[in-house]
Enzyme design. Structure first.
Site, PDB file in Angstrom:
ATOM      1  N   THR A 238       0.820  -1.069   0.217  1.00 41.33           N
ATOM      2  CA  THR A 238      -0.051  -0.019  -0.124  1.00 41.33           C
ATOM      3  C   THR A 238       0.885   1.291   0.178  1.00 41.33           C
ATOM      4  O   THR A 238       2.135   1.139   0.413  1.00 41.33           O
ATOM      5  CB  THR A 238      -0.989   0.143   1.294  1.00 41.33           C
ATOM      6  OG1 THR A 238      -0.135   0.048   2.501  1.00 41.33           O
ATOM      7  CG2 THR A 238      -1.791  -1.359   1.440  1.00 41.33           C
TER       8      THR A 238
ATOM      9  N   GLU B 154      -6.186  -2.919   1.316  1.00 42.40           N
ATOM     10  CA  GLU B 154      -6.443  -4.109   2.429  1.00 42.40           C
ATOM     11  C   GLU B 154      -7.838  -4.983   2.182  1.00 42.40           C
ATOM     12  O   GLU B 154      -7.885  -5.948   2.807  1.00 42.40           O
ATOM     13  CB  GLU B 154      -6.572  -3.389   3.692  1.00 42.40           C
ATOM     14  CG  GLU B 154      -5.301  -2.732   4.218  1.00 42.40           C
ATOM     15  CD  GLU B 154      -5.170  -1.535   3.573  1.00 42.40           C
ATOM     16  OE1 GLU B 154      -5.822  -0.984   2.609  1.00 42.40           O
ATOM     17  OE2 GLU B 154      -4.231  -0.863   4.085  1.00 42.40           O
TER      18      GLU B 154
ATOM     19  N   LYS C  98     -11.479  19.599  11.504  1.00 38.36           N
ATOM     20  CA  LYS C  98     -12.228  19.845  12.635  1.00 38.36           C
ATOM     21  C   LYS C  98     -12.359  21.346  13.172  1.00 38.36           C
ATOM     22  O   LYS C  98     -11.306  21.957  13.594  1.00 38.36           O
ATOM     23  CB  LYS C  98     -11.406  18.984  13.995  1.00 38.36           C
ATOM     24  CG  LYS C  98     -11.485  17.455  13.525  1.00 38.36           C
ATOM     25  CD  LYS C  98     -10.514  16.716  14.411  1.00 38.36           C
ATOM     26  CE  LYS C  98     -10.349  15.151  14.045  1.00 38.36           C
ATOM     27  NZ  LYS C  98      -9.648  14.996  12.829  1.00 38.36           N
TER      28      LYS C  98
ATOM     29  N   TRP D 260     -17.303  18.390  12.737  1.00 40.46           N
ATOM     30  CA  TRP D 260     -16.203  17.866  11.552  1.00 40.46           C
ATOM     31  C   TRP D 260     -16.949  18.219  10.212  1.00 40.46           C
ATOM     32  O   TRP D 260     -18.181  18.017   9.952  1.00 40.46           O
ATOM     33  CB  TRP D 260     -16.532  16.202  11.861  1.00 40.46           C
ATOM     34  CG  TRP D 260     -15.674  15.570  12.689  1.00 40.46           C
ATOM     35  CD1 TRP D 260     -15.049  16.208  13.712  1.00 40.46           C
ATOM     36  CD2 TRP D 260     -15.475  14.284  13.105  1.00 40.46           C
ATOM     37  NE1 TRP D 260     -14.318  15.330  14.832  1.00 40.46           N
ATOM     38  CE2 TRP D 260     -14.624  14.199  14.011  1.00 40.46           C
ATOM     39  CE3 TRP D 260     -15.872  13.228  12.189  1.00 40.46           C
ATOM     40  CZ2 TRP D 260     -14.100  12.916  14.625  1.00 40.46           C
ATOM     41  CZ3 TRP D 260     -15.605  11.799  12.695  1.00 40.46           C
ATOM     42  CH2 TRP D 260     -14.504  11.646  13.755  1.00 40.46           C
TER      43      TRP D 260
END
Lengths: 548, 548
Positions: free
Chosen positions: A189, A336, A446, A451
């Protein structure tokens, strides 16, 4: 544990392990004369594909490859690579698909870490290898790949050129049975921090992923991705999660396949036209490049269905494609996860809408495909409401998720928590189970205790007609904690300013789509947005550059 | 054994066993409001299906069912049965789908042999059970199924009626994980000799069969059997190889499902019309009954695709269906194989032909589906040529074949020879891998040193416009060893004789399709052809009657 009546895995033949060699049976059986096209070298039939896979297995064995060894490939997207997808795991070895876009140092790192025994390397990458050869620790044999009549000159002591080795090899190999939990493939990755991490998948996992994507997903009328009449051309590199596993599915079904070699946008458009490509998958960047070609202006792309992944499909890109007839769908997954977790799901009523009004569904992350469980959880691992508003980290269960990071068991403890694989993505889920990725956990802005999704903001900015691409990151702010910062590239011959963008965003504020505090005070117009080696926006680099 | 790198089944969650509960996730997620129709009791949604499966699991547990127990069902084709397909294996118990067409003695035999603990029994079958109850050895609990407001009167001491038990049960059950090799289902094959033999399938096998049939097969343009827009109605009983496993696939994909209860031909046609059924599967006998109804004359069946199996699809039946717009395909498999092994494969060039000329491909046994290996072998187990002429016994390998006959390991030694499951079918295979079943090994007519296929002869006789159905068997002959003997039923108001049949067959001799010696000297016109309990021609009985 429930006391069920359990069949013992006996010696008898009813035990039929799920091995990659099983995926090679049906395509050639359905359609032996079906073509596999190499944009550089012409085409051949499925019948020849099978023969070449047998020859490759013999050539690799003669080159010393044994079950359990690792065979690495550095190639563009070619039928040769497809042959390696099958032959290497079918002899019991592990296929390492090397990310050729990594830096030379990182390539060495992955080769040493994966403990590659044999490497098949294309002429174009010989200079890289020659430059770092003294650092490569485990490789015993090199095999050269070329697209020319004569292999390129090299200081490497190779065992020969691929085509010559195949020509000299026997055309029958007796592929053995073995444990379906044997590792078949590995690759690394490309995080933005630290060394690349290795994921790996077993024969069983790849067979199940193939059955699910070729099958259950293909069954949906609204997304005719892989059918017997399809013409498939991958546009995510074969080193990247096995080109999303689609070459395995296409081969199992006997579908016509086009391999484009290097991704040269004008050539890609020409291949789509010439072969009538019906299905591809790519990251948004590749689609942007294709839509910006001269060739696309005169091409009929109304039969081309494209699954977009890697980064979010924006409304702007989906709309730009629709103007050329391209139908785009979102596919969600990651290295993954093998990768497929979810896709766009258009309901019959969505399909009756004009294309413009279907965009809202197409850009959503979609609904988990069969055999996959997705949930969104808070930092304590508790599910958050499926109300389309509440945000949580996406966690997954499925039969095709990586067990761990190779030789880094401590990383696996972060990956697997409470029996779920943690994706690092933040999303909301609607009552009808539709997921919408809002951001990477580390990219969420943030601000003032809320958020703010950087992806949401990018989506809105990208809808300005003058904007070609955009990236939004959070930057430190004394009063609010963080504030959004936008990088913007404009389309050719466009010339707008910050106030035009703010006015554009104010329109969404006025309609109640976003809050006033979502409008960035800071933005910069740039030539290019920094990208990672696989074409994703490199937000870490952007933040670092801004903070410097 | 190759020394591959094997992942150890660890405690961590990446191990995701293939359990039937996984098949229930995606359908309700894609389409919670999709309908499941009970022809007697109205319809309900997938959302309710899930809730009822949870309630059923609780009701069964309260009735004493534990993991490893066997739960039998005696019902018509209903959504209740579908609920049992899921709830019983999902709690770790084994579902015994009782063949309600067996004689009462045989039903008792299968119940005792399977060691049934709990039986769900429909009102219509109460008299059977009451008549043999003293012979039933292991059943501890009876649950009553009814299609009326009031359950039928019974002398059985039941734990209650199904709907009342569900209404009183909690709507959440925490379905456990367990070994995917746990037995999920069992049922008994209906041979023409000896006691029925039990086959059984694990969770893993059923999940893989479902992925393959819903997926790989659905991907073929020419055979749109299960798509999101499909409307599915089973027409092979749910007790018979789980209605060929299609209810699992339809549920996984969220497809609309219609359950017809008892098979009453006029009602079936009405259901097809009312709900716009697009896909069914059945034995030829059921199709004959449907095509003989009054209702079919005015029905538009041009969207109805039907997979025909159990017995060969004859040219005559395929043609009769095509006249009503019905598109038929051959599916091949058997109780021991879960069942699917192969299907018709129409190539693009076949689809361009007029319907009449497609029949030749449709009646062939087809090409093995993905993940299945088929071979034809001589009595020594050696492959015979794939030249379309040479005949051999069909043998199979696949991930979903029964391990053995339950509690009859000696029978398994006949079933599994040399690592292949032996089907007892005789077939030829063409160079393009298309299989054509010629006969059962025991039904082949051995005449003058040649093997004459009784099915081939039936196919030719059935093409006479006056013939409704036919069965050909071999009868002993002093000179030739065996000679063919034909039973024939005529269509209503038809009146032809033996010479007409022989003249019809002589036409095929003249065209070189068959040899002169294939024409039977002996034939008989009858009202009905003897059938087994699942609608297959009972050739053993026919031979016995002739020999008497």
């Amino acid at each position: 544990m429930a006391q069920t009546r359990v069949l013992q895995p006996a010696d008898n033949a009813y035990q039929y392990p799920l091995l990659i060699k099983r995926l090679l049976m049906s395509g050639p059986r359905y359609n032996p004369d079906q073509q596999i096209v190499d944009s550089n070298r012409g085409s051949y039939s499925y019948r020849e594909l099978v023969e070449r896979i047998h020859r490759l297995a013999n050539a690799l064995t003669e080159a010393g490859v044994q079950a359990g060894d690792t065979v690495a490939v550095m190639d563009w997207d070619t039928p040769r690579y497809l042959e390696c997808f099958f032959a290497v795991p079918m002899i019991g070895a592990v296929l390492h698909t090397v990310n050729v876009r990594l830096s030379p140092d990182q390539i060495v790192y992955t080769m040493n870490h994966a403990e590659d025994d044999v490497v098949l390397v294309h002429d174009d990458f010989l200079p890289i290898i020659e430059g770092v050869k003294s650092d490569i620790e485990t490789v015993k044999t090199w095999i050269q790949l070329t697209d020319n009549d004569q292999p390129g000159q090299t200081s490497l002591d190779t065992a020969g050129e691929y085509e010559a080795l195949l020509a000299g090899a026997d055309d029958h190999f007796d592929f053995p049975d073995f444990d379906e939990n044997s590792v078949a493939t590995t690759f690394y990755t490309t995080g933005t921090t630290g060394n690349p991490k290795g994921v790996y998948f077993s024969h069983r996992q790849l067979v199940l992923h193939t059955l699910a994507i070729s099958g259950a997903v293909a069954a949906f009328d609204e997304m005719p991705l892989l059918r017997s009449s399809s013409v498939y051309m991958p546009l995510t590199p074969m080193f990247h999660v096995h080109a999303w596993g689609v070459p395995y599915a296409a081969t199992m079904l006997g579908v016509k396949q086009i391999y484009p070699g290097r991704y040269e946008p004008e050539l890609l458009v020409e291949l789509i036209r010439e072969h009538g490509v019906t299905f591809s998958h790519c990251v948004p960047t590749v689609m942007q490049l294709i839509l910006a070609t001269e060739g696309v202006k005169s091409a009929d792309l109304s039969n081309w269905h494209v699954l977009i992944g890697g980064s979010a499909l924006t409304r702007g890109l989906c709309k730009a494609g629709a103007e050329h007839g391209v139908r785009m769908y979102t596919g969600y997954g990651m290295s993954e996860t093998c990768p497929l977790l979810s896709t766009t799901h258009l309901k019959p009523e969505d399909l009756e809408l004009p294309p413009e009004q279907q965009i809202g569904q197409r850009v959503k992350t979609g609904i988990a495909v069969p055999m996959v469980e997705l949930e969104i959880v808070d930092p304590d691992g508790q599910p958050v409401p499926h109300d389309g508003e509440a945000k949580g980290e996406v966690v997954a269960r499925a039969p095709w998720l990586t067990e761990n990071y190779f030789k880094q068991p401590d990383k696996g403890e972060e990956l697997w928590q409470g029996g779920w694989l943690h994706t690092g993505d933040v999303a909301s889920m609607e009552p009808d189970n539709t997921l919408t990725i809002k951001d990477r956990i580390k990219d969420v802005i943030k601000t003032g205790g809320e958020w703010l999704s950087s992806l949401d903001l990018e989506n809105l900015i990208s809808q300005h007609p003058a904007v070609a691409a955009t990236a939004v990151v959070g930057v430190p702010d004394e009063k609010w904690g963080e504030r959004p910062y936008a990088l913007i590239t404009l389309k050719p011959d466009e010339n707008i300013g910050e106030d035009d963008i703010r006015e554009h965003l104010q329109g969404f504020v006025d309609r109640g789509d976003i809050n006033k505090w979502a409008i960035p005070e800071q933005m910069r117009f740039v030539e290019d947005i920094p990208k990672t080696s696989v074409g994703k926006i490199n937000k870490k680099l952007i933040r670092d550059q801004i903070n410097d």
